[in-house]
Each structure stands twice: as structure tokens, then as C-alpha cells.
Design a protein around this motif. Structure first.
Motif, PDB file in Angstrom:
ATOM      1  N   TYR A 110       0.808  -1.218   0.000  1.00 22.28           N
ATOM      2  CA  TYR A 110       0.000   0.000   0.000  1.00 22.28           C
ATOM      3  C   TYR A 110       0.843   1.270   0.000  1.00 22.28           C
ATOM      4  CZ  TYR A 110      -3.367  -3.537   1.313  1.00 22.28           C
ATOM      5  OH  TYR A 110      -4.148  -4.668   1.345  1.00 22.28           O
ATOM      6  N   ARG A 111       2.132   1.143   0.199  1.00 21.75           N
ATOM      7  CA  ARG A 111       3.036   2.290   0.193  1.00 21.75           C
ATOM      8  C   ARG A 111       3.441   2.665  -1.228  1.00 21.75           C
ATOM      9  NH1 ARG A 111       4.917   6.841   1.039  1.00 21.75           N
ATOM     10  NH2 ARG A 111       7.031   7.136   1.758  1.00 21.75           N
ATOM     11  N   ILE A 112       3.304   1.733  -2.151  1.00 22.62           N
ATOM     12  CA  ILE A 112       3.766   1.914  -3.526  1.00 22.62           C
ATOM     13  C   ILE A 112       2.591   2.350  -4.401  1.00 22.62           C
ATOM     14  CG2 ILE A 112       4.849   0.768  -5.493  1.00 22.62           C
ATOM     15  CD1 ILE A 112       6.052  -1.206  -3.406  1.00 22.62           C
ATOM     16  N   ALA A 113       2.825   3.358  -5.209  1.00 19.88           N
ATOM     17  CA  ALA A 113       1.775   3.901  -6.072  1.00 19.88           C
ATOM     18  C   ALA A 113       1.482   2.953  -7.227  1.00 19.88           C
ATOM     19  CB  ALA A 113       2.209   5.259  -6.622  1.00 19.88           C
ATOM     20  N   PRO A 114       0.189   2.874  -7.627  1.00 21.56           N
ATOM     21  CA  PRO A 114      -0.133   2.149  -8.854  1.00 21.56           C
ATOM     22  C   PRO A 114       0.544   2.863 -10.018  1.00 21.56           C
ATOM     23  CG  PRO A 114      -2.117   2.604  -7.567  1.00 21.56           C
ATOM     24  CD  PRO A 114      -0.991   3.383  -6.943  1.00 21.56           C
ATOM     25  N   PRO A 115       0.943   2.219 -11.041  1.00 19.77           N
ATOM     26  CA  PRO A 115       0.819   0.801 -11.369  1.00 19.77           C
ATOM     27  C   PRO A 115       1.948  -0.052 -10.800  1.00 19.77           C
ATOM     28  CG  PRO A 115       1.820   1.916 -13.217  1.00 19.77           C
ATOM     29  CD  PRO A 115       1.536   2.974 -12.169  1.00 19.77           C
ATOM     30  N   TRP A 116       2.931   0.560 -10.104  1.00 20.43           N
ATOM     31  CA  TRP A 116       4.066  -0.170  -9.552  1.00 20.43           C
ATOM     32  C   TRP A 116       3.646  -1.134  -8.450  1.00 20.43           C
ATOM     33  CZ3 TRP A 116       7.913   0.867 -12.696  1.00 20.43           C
ATOM     34  CH2 TRP A 116       7.908   2.085 -13.356  1.00 20.43           C
ATOM     35  N   PRO A 168       3.038  -5.129  -9.704  1.00 17.24           N
ATOM     36  CA  PRO A 168       4.188  -6.034  -9.844  1.00 17.24           C
ATOM     37  C   PRO A 168       4.840  -6.363  -8.492  1.00 17.24           C
ATOM     38  CG  PRO A 168       4.349  -4.248 -11.435  1.00 17.24           C
ATOM     39  CD  PRO A 168       3.195  -3.938 -10.535  1.00 17.24           C
ATOM     40  N   TYR A 169       4.874  -5.373  -7.592  1.00 19.91           N
ATOM     41  CA  TYR A 169       5.427  -5.633  -6.260  1.00 19.91           C
ATOM     42  C   TYR A 169       4.595  -6.691  -5.547  1.00 19.91           C
ATOM     43  CZ  TYR A 169       6.695  -5.072  -1.379  1.00 19.91           C
ATOM     44  OH  TYR A 169       7.083  -5.327  -0.088  1.00 19.91           O
ATOM     45  N   LEU A 170       3.278  -6.533  -5.567  1.00 16.60           N
ATOM     46  CA  LEU A 170       2.392  -7.509  -4.925  1.00 16.60           C
ATOM     47  C   LEU A 170       2.559  -8.881  -5.562  1.00 16.60           C
ATOM     48  CD1 LEU A 170       0.165  -8.293  -2.937  1.00 16.60           C
ATOM     49  CD2 LEU A 170      -1.501  -7.456  -4.618  1.00 16.60           C
ATOM     50  N   ALA A 171       2.654  -8.929  -6.881  1.00 18.70           N
ATOM     51  CA  ALA A 171       2.848 -10.210  -7.568  1.00 18.70           C
ATOM     52  C   ALA A 171       4.162 -10.863  -7.123  1.00 18.70           C
ATOM     53  CB  ALA A 171       2.832 -10.008  -9.084  1.00 18.70           C
ATOM     54  N   ALA A 172       5.223 -10.070  -6.968  1.00 17.58           N
ATOM     55  CA  ALA A 172       6.513 -10.615  -6.534  1.00 17.58           C
ATOM     56  C   ALA A 172       6.433 -11.139  -5.100  1.00 17.58           C
ATOM     57  CB  ALA A 172       7.596  -9.543  -6.652  1.00 17.58           C
ATOM     58  N   VAL A 173       5.790 -10.395  -4.220  1.00 20.07           N
ATOM     59  CA  VAL A 173       5.642 -10.850  -2.828  1.00 20.07           C
ATOM     60  C   VAL A 173       4.842 -12.146  -2.791  1.00 20.07           C
ATOM     61  CG1 VAL A 173       4.565 -10.314  -0.593  1.00 20.07           C
ATOM     62  CG2 VAL A 173       5.914  -8.573  -1.779  1.00 20.07           C
ATOM     63  N   PRO A 204      -6.463  -1.067   6.933  1.00 20.83           N
ATOM     64  CA  PRO A 204      -7.036   0.018   7.745  1.00 20.83           C
ATOM     65  C   PRO A 204      -5.992   0.771   8.580  1.00 20.83           C
ATOM     66  CG  PRO A 204      -8.434  -1.904   7.875  1.00 20.83           C
ATOM     67  CD  PRO A 204      -7.185  -2.320   7.147  1.00 20.83           C
ATOM     68  N   LEU A 205      -4.909   0.125   8.939  1.00 21.71           N
ATOM     69  CA  LEU A 205      -3.852   0.800   9.698  1.00 21.71           C
ATOM     70  C   LEU A 205      -3.040   1.769   8.851  1.00 21.71           C
ATOM     71  CD1 LEU A 205      -2.311  -2.136  11.783  1.00 21.71           C
ATOM     72  CD2 LEU A 205      -3.668  -0.234  12.651  1.00 21.71           C
ATOM     73  N   VAL A 206      -3.039   1.572   7.537  1.00 21.48           N
ATOM     74  CA  VAL A 206      -2.117   2.321   6.685  1.00 21.48           C
ATOM     75  C   VAL A 206      -2.789   3.242   5.684  1.00 21.48           C
ATOM     76  CG1 VAL A 206      -0.397   0.487   6.892  1.00 21.48           C
ATOM     77  CG2 VAL A 206      -1.913   0.498   4.925  1.00 21.48           C
ATOM     78  N   ARG A 207      -4.074   3.199   5.551  1.00 22.62           N
ATOM     79  CA  ARG A 207      -4.728   3.939   4.468  1.00 22.62           C
ATOM     80  C   ARG A 207      -4.546   5.452   4.549  1.00 22.62           C
ATOM     81  NH1 ARG A 207     -10.303   1.721   6.093  1.00 22.62           N
ATOM     82  NH2 ARG A 207     -10.577   2.744   8.087  1.00 22.62           N
TER      83      ARG A 207
END
Length: 181
Positions: free
Chosen positions: A116-122, A125-130, A161-164
Motif C-alpha cells: 500500500y506504500r507503492i503507487a499504482p501501477p508499480w 508487480p510488487y504484490l505479484a513478486a511478494v 485500515p492501519l495504513v490507508r
């Protein structure tokens, strides 16, 4: 420590079924203070990079909440799954004393919440890698530890909810442009 003493020392701090049934609070805390000596370097590097970034972004209390949620919930759920597997004959009875220590569940949760710290569209790919990093071992070896890591990722993602409201998302493209001058 001698190898025998080290094993006994770590086993007493392990979140295995035996120790969880005797003193759950103690082992949930102490198990996170140790790592398997054979795997310390990868976790040390990942821990330093991801946790430092996450704590700066989230603040100490939110970061700690993600770490604790991922470590405690993934440990309890994965050990319960192991207990069911032992009861149903899919795992050997001696697995109640399996050595289970380390910060890796907390690390997996933090890696996931950083999505959630990384802006779309990046972000995607980060989520896919994790996910790939934790799903591939689960699909190939199916150990309770692999299951726990996958659960930790889901728990970290569930910490939205903790990070939004933690400010503007990081955009790698802007960082690269700034570095180029």
C-alpha cells in the motif's frame, strides 16, 4: 553455543505445539528474538530493508501492530493446522516439538503491508513478486512454515485500515526522475 545446547535453547523458545501448550505468551515473544542460524543472512538483509522502510512510513506503533499481528496470528493458525494434520495422521506425532523460531512471519506481514506504500501501477508487480515469493514454496513443499508465511502475507494485506491514511504513496518513477536531476 555447542550444537546440542543451541538446539535445546532454541527449542525452549520455539512456537511449536508443545511449547505453545505450556507457555504461549513466553514463546510467542521469545521465538521472535531468534533466527535459525543457517538462514540468518537473507532474513537480516530483508528485515533491515523492509522493516526500516515500514517503520518510517507507518510509525512505530502501527509497524509493531503489523509485526505482532502477522507473527502471532500466523503462528497460531499454522500450528493449529499442524496439530490437525498430526491428529489426522498426515504429519508425524514428533512434529509437536518442531523447531519454529524467528521473525520471518513478521517480515512477511510487513512486506505485504508495504504494498500500500507503492503507487499504482508499480504496486501490482510488487504484490505479484511478494505473492510469488511466498506462494511458490507453499505450492511445492507445503510445510506448516510455508503456510504460516502465506498467512502472514494475507494478514499484512489485511492491515490496510492501519495504513490507508499514511500519506502519499511512493512512486518509483518520481524517485528515478529526481535522481537523474
Amino acid at each position: 553455543m555447542s550444537p546440542d545446547f543451541e538446539e535445546d535453547f532454541l527449542r525452549q523458545r520455539s512456537t511449536n505445539i508443545h511449547e505453545l501448550s505450556r507457555n504461549p505468551v513466553r514463546v510467542l515473544i521469545t521465538s521472535a528474538m531468534w533466527i535459525d542460524s543457517g538462514h540468518w543472512l537473507p532474513y537480516a538483509v530483508l528485515y533491515t530493508v523492509f522493516h526500516a522502510q515500514a517503520e518510517r512510513w507507518l510509525g512505530t506503533l502501527r509497524w509493531l501492530a503489523v509485526c505482532v499481528a502477522a507473527h502471532v496470528l500466523a503462528t497460531l493458525i499454522s500450528e493449529l493446522a499442524l496439530l490437525v494434520a498430526i491428529r489426522d495422521g498426515h504429519a508425524p506425532h514428533y512434529a509437536v516439538n518442531t523447531l519454529d523460531i524467528g521473525v520471518s512471519y513478521a517480515l512477511a506481514g510487513v512486506m505485504a503491508v508495504l504494498t500500500y506504500r507503492i503507487a499504482p501501477p508499480w504496486r501490482y508487480p510488487y504484490l505479484a513478486a511478494v505473492l510469488a515469493f511466498y506462494v511458490v514454496p507453499l505450492a511445492t513443499s507445503r510445510t506448516f512454515t510455508d503456510f504460516g508465511h502465506f498467512l502472514s502475507v494475507l494478514i499484512g494485506l489485511g492491515c490496510y485500515p492501519l495504513v490507508r491514511s499514511r500519506g502519499k504513496a511512493w512512486n518509483p518513477k518520481e524517485t528515478l526522475a529526481a535522481l537523474r536531476g
